[in-house]
Design an enzyme around this catalytic site. Structure first.
Site, PDB file in Angstrom:
ATOM      1  N   GLU A   1      -3.719   9.442  -0.664  1.00 24.93           N
ATOM      2  CA  GLU A   1      -3.070  10.205   0.394  1.00 24.93           C
ATOM      3  C   GLU A   1      -1.968  11.112  -0.164  1.00 24.93           C
ATOM      4  O   GLU A   1      -1.105  11.574   0.568  1.00 24.93           O
ATOM      5  CB  GLU A   1      -2.493   9.257   1.453  1.00 24.93           C
TER       6      GLU A   1
ATOM      7  N   LYS B   1      -5.879   4.738  15.130  1.00 32.48           N
ATOM      8  CA  LYS B   1      -6.841   5.467  14.302  1.00 32.48           C
ATOM      9  C   LYS B   1      -8.120   5.549  15.118  1.00 32.48           C
ATOM     10  O   LYS B   1      -8.788   4.530  15.330  1.00 32.48           O
ATOM     11  CB  LYS B   1      -7.128   4.689  13.022  1.00 32.48           C
TER      12      LYS B   1
ATOM     13  N   LYS C   1       1.230   9.673  11.193  1.00 28.04           N
ATOM     14  CA  LYS C   1       1.142   9.239   9.802  1.00 28.04           C
ATOM     15  C   LYS C   1      -0.088   9.904   9.189  1.00 28.04           C
ATOM     16  O   LYS C   1      -1.213   9.576   9.560  1.00 28.04           O
ATOM     17  CB  LYS C   1       1.005   7.710   9.782  1.00 28.04           C
TER      18      LYS C   1
ATOM     19  N   ARG D   1      -6.675   8.836   8.134  1.00 29.06           N
ATOM     20  CA  ARG D   1      -7.253   7.854   7.227  1.00 29.06           C
ATOM     21  C   ARG D   1      -7.030   8.326   5.792  1.00 29.06           C
ATOM     22  O   ARG D   1      -6.693   9.468   5.549  1.00 29.06           O
ATOM     23  CB  ARG D   1      -8.773   7.675   7.462  1.00 29.06           C
ATOM     24  N   SER D   2      -7.268   7.405   4.849  1.00 34.37           N
ATOM     25  CA  SER D   2      -7.066   7.801   3.449  1.00 34.37           C
ATOM     26  C   SER D   2      -8.136   8.798   2.995  1.00 34.37           C
ATOM     27  O   SER D   2      -7.885   9.617   2.115  1.00 34.37           O
ATOM     28  CB  SER D   2      -7.032   6.576   2.548  1.00 34.37           C
TER      29      SER D   2
ATOM     30  N   ASP E   1       3.906   0.306   4.640  1.00 31.71           N
ATOM     31  CA  ASP E   1       2.612  -0.262   5.028  1.00 31.71           C
ATOM     32  C   ASP E   1       2.290  -1.328   3.996  1.00 31.71           C
ATOM     33  O   ASP E   1       1.869  -1.026   2.874  1.00 31.71           O
ATOM     34  CB  ASP E   1       1.514   0.810   5.079  1.00 31.71           C
TER      35      ASP E   1
ATOM     36  N   GLN F   1       0.785  -1.235   0.000  1.00 31.26           N
ATOM     37  CA  GLN F   1       0.000   0.000   0.000  1.00 31.26           C
ATOM     38  C   GLN F   1       0.820   1.291   0.000  1.00 31.26           C
ATOM     39  O   GLN F   1       0.517   2.202  -0.760  1.00 31.26           O
ATOM     40  CB  GLN F   1      -0.930  -0.029   1.214  1.00 31.26           C
TER      41      GLN F   1
HETATM   42  P1  PGA Z   1      -7.125   3.564   5.269  1.00 28.56           P
HETATM   43  O1  PGA Z   1      -5.583   3.269   5.137  1.00 28.56           O
HETATM   44  O2  PGA Z   1      -7.313   4.860   5.960  1.00 28.56           O
HETATM   45  O3  PGA Z   1      -7.593   3.541   3.857  1.00 28.56           O
HETATM   46  O4  PGA Z   1      -7.686   2.423   6.066  1.00 28.56           O
HETATM   47  C1  PGA Z   1      -4.606   3.734   6.005  1.00 28.56           C
HETATM   48  C2  PGA Z   1      -3.690   2.612   6.405  1.00 28.56           C
HETATM   49  O5  PGA Z   1      -3.875   1.466   6.007  1.00 28.56           O
HETATM   50  O6  PGA Z   1      -2.790   2.832   7.204  1.00 28.56           O
HETATM   51 ZN    ZN Z   2      -2.294   0.508   7.306  1.00 26.71          ZN
END
Ligand code: PGA
Ligand code: ZN
Length: 421
Positions: free
Chosen positions: A209, A339, A390, A368-369, A246, A166
């Site tokens: 992101e 998160k 992050k 978050r994304s 990640d 990712q």
């Molecule tokens: P997400 O990704 O906010 O799309 O869940 C962020 C991550 O995986 O760290």
């Molecule tokens: Zn992650």
């Protein structure tokens, strides 16, 4: 004791143009707090549930009018005029009112918006900065700023899936200030954009992101290009700037195998593969190196990374105190990706943070994304003494709102960046 006079909410759009929830909390003293919640794309299955309208004719079912309606009606009716001892008391009332373990009835998006708006209103009533209020909630004193880990390249669910992993992030390891960290990152980002243009004849298209997302032939090429961008920026890989990855491997784990590009690896092979990356590249943190339900192998991965890189759990832990406790007992991780919307209230996220600290883990406070222009996450990362934050790349205003807030906190407090071990 703060008394809620009124609660209001609005459906707003996040950085992907998808609806999300913003809440406004007015206290009896007239102090107001407004907060917006983010939304993930690469979600863990144990996350608290965002309530979506499900009407395919509107925002492909992603509307948040029901969640907004719950804040304006049921939640407001239940909470307005009540005297709460503090954040924990309010959050308990929210969870009790919802009545489900997943927060699916009223929606974690509705509950978290209220939880955060209340915190902001309370900070305003107390006349203290939000980061100080967050610190007080956990009974600690802000002593440092989190070290940013900044998205450089994206694949997986945040880009076109051109590589299964990712994100590759830069960690400005030698930076002593936030200002220095961002300036170093800018240099690497520009070098990476040049390299992308040359190697892939591609305009530097950006992922969710803000990371660059050229058509890398493999995960290894993505990581190697990141190391090369550090060198081309005139910085020393591993000394000035290190890398974090990640892997988000839950999302390419099928029937007990990791489908990493052309390879299909079982868990021990996947661990071997990740350890090889450590030998080849200046990686200091591996997030979700194994899938969220591959509990059996996480302790082995954790032992293999020990002393070299953090074993950071995102989908594995979902900021969920019960899962974190299990991981501590099993020695399955050394760091928590925190998160807040994975668990749905500030108090439960605080409990997750406290648990991680009790095991001497690192805590990476994460956006978050799908994000908004709200910057409460920066205050949270300072107040809760995140080792890392992050937020995504150094492009796009929903990301920069957090970096710019960190710069403002740095200017206000003069706090140093937390040491990288
Ligand atoms: P997400 O990704 O906010 O799309 O869940 C962020 C991550 O995986 O760290
Ligand atoms: Zn992650």
């Amino acid at each position: 004791m703060p008394v809620i006079q009124n609660l209001c909410a609005l459906e707003i759009l996040d950085s992907r143009g998808r609806p999300t929830v913003q809440a406004e909390c007015t206290l009896a003293t007239g102090h107001v707090g407004i907060a917006s919640v983010p939304s993930g794309a690469s979600t863990g299955s144990a996350e608290a549930i965002e309530l979506r309208d499900g009407d395919p004719a509107r925002y492909r079912g992603l509307g948040c009018q029901r969640a907004v309606g719950h804040v304006r009606n049921e939640i407001r009716r239940a909470l307005a005029g009540r005297n709460f001892v503090g954040q924990a008391d309010l959050d308990r009332a929210l969870a009790d009112l919802d009545g489900t373990t997943s927060k699916a009835r009223l929606g974690a998006n509705a509950l978290l918006a209220v939880s955060l708006a209340y915190a902001r209103a309370c900070a305003a009533q107390l006349g203290i900065p939000l980061y100080q209020h967050f610190a007080d909630l956990l009974g600690q004193t802000p002593r440092s700023l989190p070290r940013p880990t900044i998205n450089l390249f994206s694949g997986g669910k945040h880009a076109g899936g051109q590589v299964p992993i990712q994100d590759v992030l830069v960690v400005p390891a030698s930076a002593r200030t936030m200002d220095e960290a961002l300036a170093m990152t800018f240099a690497v980002y520009q070098a990476a954009a040049d390299l992308t243009a040359r190697n892939y004849s591609a305009r530097p298209l950006r992922a969710d992101e803000g990371g660059l997302a050229p058509p890398f032939p493999s995960a290894e090429a993505m990581i190697a290009d990141a190391a090369e961008a550090i060198r081309r920026a005139g910085l020393r890989p591993g000394h000035d700037v290190a890398l974090a990855v990640d892997v988000a491997s839950t999302h390419f784990y099928q029937n007990g195998r990791y489908l990493l590009g052309p390879e299909s690896l079982d868990s021990p092979e996947m661990i071997h593969h990740l350890v090889q990356w450590l030998d080849l590249y200046p990686i200091v943190s591996i997030e979700d190196g194994l899938a969220e339900e591959d509990w059996e192998h996480w302790p082995i991965l954790c032992a293999r990374l020990a002393g070299r890189a953090l074993a950071l759990g995102d989908d594995l832990l979902c900021t969920n105190p019960a899962r974190i406790r299990r991981a501590i007992d099993a020695k399955a991780a050394t760091a928590l990706l925190l998160k807040v919307n994975q668990v749905g209230t500030l108090t439960e996220a605080g409990e997750a943070c406290r648990l991680a600290r009790s095991a001497a883990w690192h805590v990476t406070v994460s956006a978050r994304s799908g994000e908004t222009e709200d910057s409460w996450l920066a205050d949270l990362a300072v107040g809760w003494a995140g080792n890392q934050i992050k937020v995504g790349s150094i492009t796009q205003s929903e990301r920069l709102a957090k970096y710019n807030r960190l710069l403002a906190i740095e200017a206000e407090t003069g706090l140093p960046l937390v040491q990288w071990p």
